[in-house]
Design a protein around this motif. Structure first.
Motif, mmCIF file in Angstrom:
data_model
loop_
_atom_site.group_PDB
_atom_site.id
_atom_site.type_symbol
_atom_site.label_atom_id
_atom_site.label_comp_id
_atom_site.label_asym_id
_atom_site.label_seq_id
_atom_site.Cartn_x
_atom_site.Cartn_y
_atom_site.Cartn_z
ATOM 1 N N VAL A 4 0.886 -1.160 0.000
ATOM 2 C CA VAL A 4 0.000 0.000 0.000
ATOM 3 C C VAL A 4 0.925 1.211 0.000
ATOM 4 O O VAL A 4 1.764 1.358 0.889
ATOM 5 C CB VAL A 4 -0.930 0.013 1.238
ATOM 6 C CG1 VAL A 4 -1.794 1.266 1.243
ATOM 7 C CG2 VAL A 4 -1.792 -1.254 1.263
ATOM 8 N N ASP A 5 0.787 2.060 -1.022
ATOM 9 C CA ASP A 5 1.703 3.191 -1.136
ATOM 10 C C ASP A 5 1.354 4.299 -0.145
ATOM 11 O O ASP A 5 0.384 4.209 0.609
ATOM 12 C CB ASP A 5 1.794 3.690 -2.583
ATOM 13 C CG ASP A 5 0.560 4.426 -3.087
ATOM 14 O OD1 ASP A 5 -0.232 4.955 -2.281
ATOM 15 O OD2 ASP A 5 0.383 4.488 -4.324
ATOM 16 N N THR A 6 2.131 5.334 -0.159
ATOM 17 C CA THR A 6 1.981 6.436 0.777
ATOM 18 C C THR A 6 0.638 7.156 0.654
ATOM 19 O O THR A 6 0.215 7.844 1.572
ATOM 20 C CB THR A 6 3.162 7.434 0.620
ATOM 21 O OG1 THR A 6 3.156 8.350 1.706
ATOM 22 C CG2 THR A 6 3.097 8.164 -0.709
ATOM 23 N N PHE A 7 -0.065 6.946 -0.466
ATOM 24 C CA PHE A 7 -1.370 7.571 -0.680
ATOM 25 C C PHE A 7 -2.527 6.621 -0.427
ATOM 26 O O PHE A 7 -3.682 6.950 -0.690
ATOM 27 C CB PHE A 7 -1.454 8.147 -2.104
ATOM 28 C CG PHE A 7 -0.407 9.198 -2.357
ATOM 29 C CD1 PHE A 7 -0.535 10.468 -1.818
ATOM 30 C CD2 PHE A 7 0.716 8.903 -3.107
ATOM 31 C CE1 PHE A 7 0.447 11.431 -2.025
ATOM 32 C CE2 PHE A 7 1.696 9.860 -3.326
ATOM 33 C CZ PHE A 7 1.559 11.126 -2.780
ATOM 34 N N GLY A 8 -2.229 5.400 0.053
ATOM 35 C CA GLY A 8 -3.269 4.438 0.379
ATOM 36 C C GLY A 8 -3.731 3.594 -0.793
ATOM 37 O O GLY A 8 -4.727 2.883 -0.695
ATOM 38 N N ILE A 9 -2.991 3.634 -1.909
ATOM 39 C CA ILE A 9 -3.336 2.824 -3.077
ATOM 40 C C ILE A 9 -2.619 1.479 -2.975
ATOM 41 O O ILE A 9 -1.416 1.424 -2.733
ATOM 42 C CB ILE A 9 -2.940 3.532 -4.395
ATOM 43 C CG1 ILE A 9 -3.625 4.906 -4.502
ATOM 44 C CG2 ILE A 9 -3.243 2.651 -5.602
ATOM 45 C CD1 ILE A 9 -5.134 4.859 -4.557
ATOM 46 N N SER A 10 -3.364 0.403 -3.182
ATOM 47 C CA SER A 10 -2.792 -0.944 -3.149
ATOM 48 C C SER A 10 -2.191 -1.292 -4.504
ATOM 49 O O SER A 10 -2.791 -1.022 -5.546
ATOM 50 C CB SER A 10 -3.882 -1.973 -2.813
ATOM 51 O OG SER A 10 -4.394 -1.737 -1.517
ATOM 52 N N TRP A 11 -1.018 -1.884 -4.471
ATOM 53 C CA TRP A 11 -0.310 -2.308 -5.674
ATOM 54 C C TRP A 11 0.021 -3.786 -5.567
ATOM 55 O O TRP A 11 0.411 -4.272 -4.500
ATOM 56 C CB TRP A 11 0.996 -1.529 -5.836
ATOM 57 C CG TRP A 11 0.807 -0.083 -6.135
ATOM 58 C CD1 TRP A 11 0.526 0.920 -5.244
ATOM 59 C CD2 TRP A 11 0.872 0.535 -7.425
ATOM 60 N NE1 TRP A 11 0.418 2.117 -5.902
ATOM 61 C CE2 TRP A 11 0.637 1.914 -7.250
ATOM 62 C CE3 TRP A 11 1.124 0.049 -8.704
ATOM 63 C CZ2 TRP A 11 0.626 2.817 -8.298
ATOM 64 C CZ3 TRP A 11 1.131 0.952 -9.759
ATOM 65 C CH2 TRP A 11 0.876 2.309 -9.553
ATOM 66 N N LEU A 12 -0.128 -4.507 -6.673
ATOM 67 C CA LEU A 12 0.269 -5.898 -6.792
ATOM 68 C C LEU A 12 1.315 -5.952 -7.896
ATOM 69 O O LEU A 12 1.108 -5.385 -8.980
ATOM 70 C CB LEU A 12 -0.913 -6.779 -7.183
ATOM 71 C CG LEU A 12 -2.091 -6.802 -6.212
ATOM 72 C CD1 LEU A 12 -3.057 -5.662 -6.508
ATOM 73 C CD2 LEU A 12 -2.809 -8.119 -6.303
ATOM 74 N N VAL A 13 2.431 -6.598 -7.632
ATOM 75 C CA VAL A 13 3.484 -6.711 -8.637
ATOM 76 C C VAL A 13 3.758 -8.193 -8.859
ATOM 77 O O VAL A 13 3.994 -8.934 -7.913
ATOM 78 C CB VAL A 13 4.770 -5.978 -8.196
ATOM 79 C CG1 VAL A 13 5.899 -6.197 -9.196
ATOM 80 C CG2 VAL A 13 4.490 -4.478 -8.031
ATOM 81 N N ASN A 14 3.714 -8.605 -10.127
ATOM 82 C CA ASN A 14 3.956 -9.996 -10.494
ATOM 83 C C ASN A 14 5.011 -10.057 -11.579
ATOM 84 O O ASN A 14 4.900 -9.387 -12.608
ATOM 85 C CB ASN A 14 2.654 -10.650 -11.004
ATOM 86 C CG ASN A 14 2.785 -12.143 -11.118
ATOM 87 O OD1 ASN A 14 2.594 -12.854 -10.137
ATOM 88 N ND2 ASN A 14 3.114 -12.648 -12.298
ATOM 89 N N ILE A 15 6.044 -10.850 -11.327
ATOM 90 C CA ILE A 15 7.114 -11.056 -12.303
ATOM 91 C C ILE A 15 7.036 -12.517 -12.718
ATOM 92 O O ILE A 15 7.192 -13.430 -11.886
ATOM 93 C CB ILE A 15 8.489 -10.755 -11.688
ATOM 94 C CG1 ILE A 15 8.525 -9.326 -11.146
ATOM 95 C CG2 ILE A 15 9.585 -11.000 -12.715
ATOM 96 C CD1 ILE A 15 9.720 -9.027 -10.244
ATOM 97 N N ALA A 16 6.759 -12.752 -13.986
ATOM 98 C CA ALA A 16 6.624 -14.114 -14.481
ATOM 99 C C ALA A 16 7.913 -14.901 -14.240
ATOM 100 O O ALA A 16 9.004 -14.378 -14.416
ATOM 101 C CB ALA A 16 6.282 -14.111 -15.967
ATOM 102 N N GLY A 17 7.745 -16.146 -13.802
ATOM 103 C CA GLY A 17 8.889 -17.014 -13.592
ATOM 104 C C GLY A 17 9.518 -17.379 -14.920
ATOM 105 O O GLY A 17 8.897 -17.294 -15.981
ATOM 106 N N ASP A 18 10.780 -17.771 -14.863
ATOM 107 C CA ASP A 18 11.468 -18.210 -16.067
ATOM 108 C C ASP A 18 10.907 -19.561 -16.472
ATOM 109 O O ASP A 18 11.122 -20.563 -15.810
ATOM 110 C CB ASP A 18 12.975 -18.293 -15.802
ATOM 111 C CG ASP A 18 13.780 -18.591 -17.049
ATOM 112 O OD1 ASP A 18 13.168 -18.675 -18.148
ATOM 113 O OD2 ASP A 18 14.981 -18.735 -16.940
ATOM 114 N N ARG A 19 10.140 -19.567 -17.528
ATOM 115 C CA ARG A 19 9.443 -20.780 -17.970
ATOM 116 C C ARG A 19 10.299 -21.610 -18.927
ATOM 117 O O ARG A 19 9.838 -22.580 -19.479
ATOM 118 C CB ARG A 19 8.122 -20.414 -18.661
ATOM 119 C CG ARG A 19 7.249 -19.449 -17.884
ATOM 120 C CD ARG A 19 6.278 -20.174 -17.003
ATOM 121 N NE ARG A 19 5.240 -19.268 -16.535
ATOM 122 C CZ ARG A 19 5.112 -18.872 -15.277
ATOM 123 N NH1 ARG A 19 5.966 -19.286 -14.364
ATOM 124 N NH2 ARG A 19 4.137 -18.076 -14.929
ATOM 125 N N GLY A 20 11.545 -21.121 -19.159
ATOM 126 C CA GLY A 20 12.430 -21.725 -20.136
ATOM 127 C C GLY A 20 12.761 -23.124 -19.871
ATOM 128 O O GLY A 20 12.825 -24.059 -20.510
#
Length: 121
Positions: A105-121
């Motif tokens: 939750v950022d300083t302004f109260g906004i929720s963020w989700l961050v997803n980094i795809a796994g190496d599927r190689g």
């Protein structure tokens, strides 16, 4: 929006109600705000003057940033920058589905989700 621009980069355009001739209490409020980031994200915002609508501030908004394994460094930097002054609710770490995932939750109260795809190689 300047905070998000400092974290995500890009070009910021803001038009206030006053820019279109509105006077008084919401002349300085944002009618249209748009941030175009170098990574291809577009964030758009607007103020919601009480005279126009009722807004409940809380956990009713989330923004998700997702990318491929080759975007990992950039997404980790975005996560760290957005967390400045906010609260990490789930560390950015390997998730059961094979990706790297975190929430804050950022300083302004906004929720963020961050997803980094796994190496599927």
């Amino acid at each position: 929006m300047e905070f998000y621009q400092s974290v995500l980069g890009g070009d910021l355009n803001i038009m206030t109600f006053g820019d279109l001739g509105t006077e008084g209490s919401f002349a300085t409020q944002v009618m249209h705000g748009q941030l175009e980031t170098p990574d291809g994200y577009t964030l758009m915002v607007a103020d919601a003057p009480a005279e126009m609508m009722s807004v409940t501030v809380g956990t009713n908004i989330s923004i998700s940033l997702s990318g491929a394994a080759e975007d990992a460094e950039t997404l980790r930097a975005h996560f760290a920058g957005l967390a400045e002054g906010g609260q990490v609710t789930q560390a950015l770490e390997p998730a059961p589905w094979g990706d790297e995932f975190g929430m804050l939750v950022d300083t302004f109260g906004i929720s963020w989700l961050v997803n980094i795809a796994g190496d599927r190689g």
